[in-house]
Design an enzyme around this catalytic site. Sequence first.
Site, mmCIF file in Angstrom:
data_model
loop_
_atom_site.group_PDB
_atom_site.id
_atom_site.type_symbol
_atom_site.label_atom_id
_atom_site.label_comp_id
_atom_site.label_asym_id
_atom_site.label_seq_id
_atom_site.Cartn_x
_atom_site.Cartn_y
_atom_site.Cartn_z
ATOM 1 C CG ASP A 178 -2.444 -8.218 7.803
ATOM 2 O OD1 ASP A 178 -3.255 -7.898 6.916
ATOM 3 O OD2 ASP A 178 -1.927 -7.387 8.578
ATOM 4 C CG ASP B 270 -0.831 -2.887 4.339
ATOM 5 O OD1 ASP B 270 0.044 -3.166 3.509
ATOM 6 O OD2 ASP B 270 -1.925 -2.372 4.038
#
Length: 176
Positions: free
Chosen positions: A7, A9
């Site tokens: 992922d 952020d």
Amino acid sequence: MKLLILDRDGVINLDSDEYIKSLDEWIPIPSAIAAIARLSRAGWTVAVATNQSGIARGYYDLATLESMHARLRQLVAEQGGEVGLIVHCPHGPDDGCDCRKPKPGMLQRIGEHYGIPLAGVWFVGDSRGDLDAALAVDCQPVLVKTGKGQRTLEKPLPEGTLVFDDLAAVATHLLT
């Protein structure tokens, strides 16, 4: 092929509940950049799957997102590494797409791009949606405590979820 999916952020860069809307707001976690470079130099392919509903909300445009990813690639390259495929979901939560995590579309695209099954591939995230997306394609769910990770730990995790302090700890585990 040794594939690791991340992922963005909260795992690679600092996260914000107000969204990361500009290149100036995209602040990398230094140890995460170094971890990606270390993994890449050791033969790992590091791909990224990131929800970016700020595009649908009109907070920033695709060119701004691409500038953030160009900066990520540059920082990792400066440390001798390379970032693989980066896929994003530009849709809002109510758009009914198949790519927005926790749906598995982005992870499936990465698997198709590299021509490998995703069973057992580690997907590292900081939210329950990341963990659920991993489970949907039989990836190994991995939670880091950075970003929203501490908040995610306050609720039960899917069985078999691995937990690390940060991406650097994940890299150290995979490389030893």
